[in-house]
Design an enzyme around this catalytic site. Sequence first.
Site: not given
Ligand code: PNS
Length: 176
Positions: A22, A46, A95, A133
């Site tokens: 990150h 979660k 990645r 993570s």
């Molecule tokens: O590190 P992660 O868990 O892969 O991150 C995922 C994240 C936070 C980027 C994603 O879950 C997110 O943007 N959630 C917010 C909800 C949202 O906007 N959903 C609709 C678009 S996909």
Amino acid sequence: MNPGARTMAVYPGSFDPITNGHLDIIARGLSVFDEVTIAILVNAEKQPLFTTEERQDIIREAYAGESRVKVDTFSGLLVDYAEKIGATVIVRGLRAISDFEYEFQMALMNRHLNPRIETVFMMPAERYSYLSSRLVKEVFQLGGDVHELVPPVVERRLRGKYPAPPAPAERRRRRT
Ligand code: PNS
């Protein structure tokens, strides 16, 4: 485009915990954008290892003195949050090919929801291409060395979550 305007990017994720992968993406983001806001998703479903506040504290410590990096939390739609803070770019790390399908879906959905916000993908250094993570937590919990994988504050906080098992001599003493 307004010349001289600052370009603000948001880097969203769970960051449970933040890793050197990150940090690598954030450094790349800072080389292109004026400011990067690390936005921690508050996800009631979660079961994270670190609370949202802990994750925020960890990131603040990792970026102490770096005025171009902000740390925040968000819930609801990412594009709504981005618009609210004046970010026009979403940064995501890619990645490997295996990340691509999920990221592609999210980027296109976010574009559908708000075409004014652009998603930019950045590739971390190759040495972080296997890092996540989830694996950091697993390796640490099983006694593996995560020194080169996370900033020092994360290693320290992991030790707080998983105190080291007693040394063999100590274990023998406890049994008697
Ligand atoms: O590190 P992660 O868990 O892969 O991150 C995922 C994240 C936070 C980027 C994603 O879950 C997110 O943007 N959630 C917010 C909800 C949202 O906007 N959903 C609709 C678009 S996909």
